[in-house]
Enzyme design. Structure first.
Site, PDB file in Angstrom:
ATOM      1  N   CYS A  59       0.820  -1.254  -0.060  1.00 12.39           N
ATOM      2  CA  CYS A  59      -0.046  -0.117   0.037  1.00 12.39           C
ATOM      3  C   CYS A  59       1.018   1.257  -0.171  1.00 12.39           C
ATOM      4  CB  CYS A  59      -0.932   0.027   1.120  1.00 12.39           C
ATOM      5  SG  CYS A  59      -1.789   1.498   1.206  1.00 12.39           S
ATOM      6  N   CYS A  80      -0.495   4.171   2.194  1.00  9.23           N
ATOM      7  CA  CYS A  80      -0.510   4.183   3.931  1.00  9.23           C
ATOM      8  C   CYS A  80      -0.050   2.806   4.087  1.00  9.23           C
ATOM      9  CB  CYS A  80      -2.015   4.704   4.393  1.00  9.23           C
ATOM     10  SG  CYS A  80      -3.243   3.869   3.761  1.00  9.23           S
ATOM     11  N   SER A  81      -0.897   2.098   4.773  1.00 12.65           N
ATOM     12  CA  SER A  81      -0.316   0.743   5.033  1.00 12.65           C
ATOM     13  C   SER A  81      -1.492  -0.356   4.932  1.00 12.65           C
ATOM     14  CB  SER A  81       0.623   0.672   6.267  1.00 12.65           C
ATOM     15  OG  SER A  81       1.379   1.477   6.274  1.00 12.65           O
ATOM     16  N   CYS A  82      -2.426  -0.086   4.099  1.00  5.64           N
ATOM     17  CA  CYS A  82      -3.467  -0.940   3.894  1.00  5.64           C
ATOM     18  C   CYS A  82      -3.170  -2.529   3.644  1.00  5.64           C
ATOM     19  CB  CYS A  82      -4.449  -0.673   2.734  1.00  5.64           C
ATOM     20  SG  CYS A  82      -5.287   0.926   3.008  1.00  5.64           S
TER      21      CYS A  82
END
Lengths: 198, 219, 219, 198
Positions: free
Chosen positions: D104, D107-109
């Protein structure tokens, strides 16, 4: 923790500076006097007072102004202003039609011989990022409301040309001599984030 | 390279305040870091473009955490380590010693200055080739993807502009920063309309930027 | 917005190491910051997209300095302050008190939760409109300049790709993050060839990314 | 100093976390038990062991694998795996031709119900920036040399679809049962930065 590669207990910058100076001094590569001399030059000898003299002369002497606009490097050389970050000086003139403002988006290039080292705002990422995208808004936040009828031109110093803004001479200064005029000229006006006020 | 340093048009950096009375150096160390940064090119046998590239090579956190002169300090160290003038880790080890901590300092480095020729002092050069572009020419900033040093900012990449001035020819920083030659080229000021860069809703403005000939293509 | 968070293809961040045995939370505070971050959307009356936008609104230094859960903590505070659940400065003031410093804590905030309607739980929606694109369609990621929240990363902006899948329709984060409605749209997986993104010398690879219909235009 | 807007003597994150919890507790908006419960859930109940069970079943049960590939969300729901960051699960299968890897960039999905919270490397800017530009080089640095004849496909989780990599079943595992197979499957393999080894 992600993203921070710096050692957790890294010494403060002041101590690391001291450490580097000690190491280089032991190797005989630097000495305190040389360092002090360079600091002294940029604290006392080179700064916006140089540029202010150029502006004042350009306002007072039409022939000098002509030389300044056609070959900035040579014209400021008449004052002895030259050296690093001054290889090719280009003077851009503010007018009733156009307001000029200078930035270096990639680092902080700046005409050292005329203005000294750049101030914090010039080096701030907020200035470097925003002045090319929303110059009028940013200048407003910095205290300069550019008249709506004026166009804004932004100069990004991406090569070795160094741009220097010739501000408009304020009204009511007809009786001032060059020295008095120079006293009115601020660093901010010569980068284009302010105007000169009488 | 597409690094943090390439700030034109980026968002999220907040506001900026002018302090007309700020000192040249806020602290003693800033002045000394500046001086050693200014000397580091000569001491390491590198050059101005390599110094600028060193700024770009700093991790973003290093770039930001101690401000402008923190960057100069870090770059001086980086160039001096690269050239084998001081060993990696020497500055932090000495700093820890100065703080009273018992650490081993790394052994001496082996000098390893870059070997390259310069065609003169400074960056400006006389070149024989005629300029490839003239004032008034419509040009496009090339869609370049340079992983090393370049002076083409990303915000004009692939965008159309018009040449408004021919400047003195100069060495190409993309080459000199990496010690691969000078590749001196004509340099042009190119005008971009803000709406070309930031879309139809952009604040009206003209953006003037200096481009090396190899950064440009005819439209 | 063109912020630090938009990291795809950026350079200068160094290398990354895998620790297969790392704990879920490295410290006690990381877990508690995570929990309060996860609760902050509900407590502030906002939503997931507003939380992601809060991450983007952090100053880059704030984004980086305390790592991932440092960001969560800062975002929880930002949303709670925005919605008037806690006053600005309250967290730092209380923290200083906990450190034994004598500081004044700010007075109460006035609740100011955003007023908006949701068309259901979660982000997926059923919509009546037929998809505007089909698998196999050639498309271009629009040359958009969004100053607020968007899920279109800059590295595909203006680049050509091919639709490879139609995904469930979903609310548009560009709208929901700003509480201006849902604007639910079809979502597509679009394939980009690496050379289209990074130039002819790019490592061969296919990049698949999910795009909302309004991010795309036909080619 | 430019660029750092954080107060110089700002309290450490641990103390600011304590401060926020105290303020919200006083307002009756959170309580320690609720926070502890959420932490406990992600430390003990949800994690890569969930995804590993899905992978093992897909290897052992062709009909489940078919359901998993055609509707990931429903198939992992058979295990009770659902909830935040799992609204729409898409399983992508590694093969002799193609290696898949998930990121991602914005962000950090991450598919929480299957893998728990993301590990540090997944959240690291170095991973987020480089895996879309030089995936083969980065995976090599992370310890996975993707065979030159394999294509690499990178999935950037830019919307609410959560991608989950079904790794290739290693040779020599014909006699293992699902539980034994699951024990071989690492978090890294289910994101695509490693392969499963027997």
């Amino acid at each position: 923790m992600t993203a921070n590669p710096l050692p957790e207990n890294r010494a403060p910058a002041a101590i690391r500076t001291e450490a580097l100076e000690a190491i280089l001094t032991e190797k005989g590569l630097v000495n305190a006097g040389g360092i002090d001399g360079l600091i002294n030059r940029f604290v006392n000898d080179v700064g916006p007072m140089n540029g202010a003299r150029v502006v004042a002369k350009a306002w007072a002497d039409p022939e000098f102004k002509e030389r300044l606009m056609s070959d900035g490097t040579a014209a400021v050389g008449e004052f002895g202003f030259s050296g690093p970050q001054g290889e090719h000086i280009v003077v851009v003139e503010n007018s009733d039609d156009t307001h000029n403002v200078v930035v270096c988006t990639l680092c902080s290039c700046y005409p050292w011989p005329l203005l000294g080292l750049p101030p914090n705002w010039y080096k701030d990422p907020a200035y470097r990022s925003r002045v090319v995208r929303e110059p009028r808004k940013l200048l407003g936040e910095m205290g300069l409301d550019v008249a709506p009828e004026k166009d804004i031109t932004v100069w990004d110093s991406s090569a070795e040309n160094r741009y220097f803004v010739l501000p408009q001479r304020p009204a009511g200064t007809e009786d001032l001599d060059e020295e008095q005029l120079a006293a009115l000229v601020t660093r901010e006006a010569m980068v284009g984030v302010a105007v000169v006020q009488a | 390279m597409d690094g943090l340093h390439d700030m034109g048009g980026k968002q999220g950096w907040g506001t900026v305040a002018v302090d007309p009375d700020e000192p040249v150096f806020a602290t003693e160390w800033e002045g000394r870091a500046f001086a050693m940064g200014a000397m580091s090119g000569g001491l390491s046998g590198t050059n101005l473009d390599a110094f600028r590239h060193a700024l770009e090579r700093l991790h973003p956190m290093e770039y930001l955490i101690d401000g402008y002169y923190g960057r100069w300090l870090a770059c001086a160290e980086l160039l001096l380590v690269d050239s084998g003038i001081i060993p990696a880790g020497a500055v932090e080890a000495r700093a820890q010693k100065l703080l009273g901590n018992d650490v081993d300092e790394p052994t001496e480095a082996v000098e390893n200055k870059p070997q390259y020729e310069r065609g003169g002092g400074g960056s400006l050069r006389q070149i024989d080739a005629a300029p490839g572009f003239a004032v008034g020419d419509k040009v496009r900033a090339r869609d370049m993807h340079v992983s090393g040093h370049t002076r083409m900012p990303s915000y004009i990449r692939g965008r159309d502009g018009v040449v408004s001035a021919i400047r003195p020819a100069a060495v190409l920083p993309d080459a000199t920063a990496h010690f691969t030659g000078e590749d001196a080229q004509h340099v042009y000021t190119v005008d971009f309309d803000s709406t070309t860069l930031w879309g139809p809703d952009a604040e009206p403005a003209t953006l003037k930027i200096d481009l090396f000939e190899s950064y440009m293509e005819a439209r």
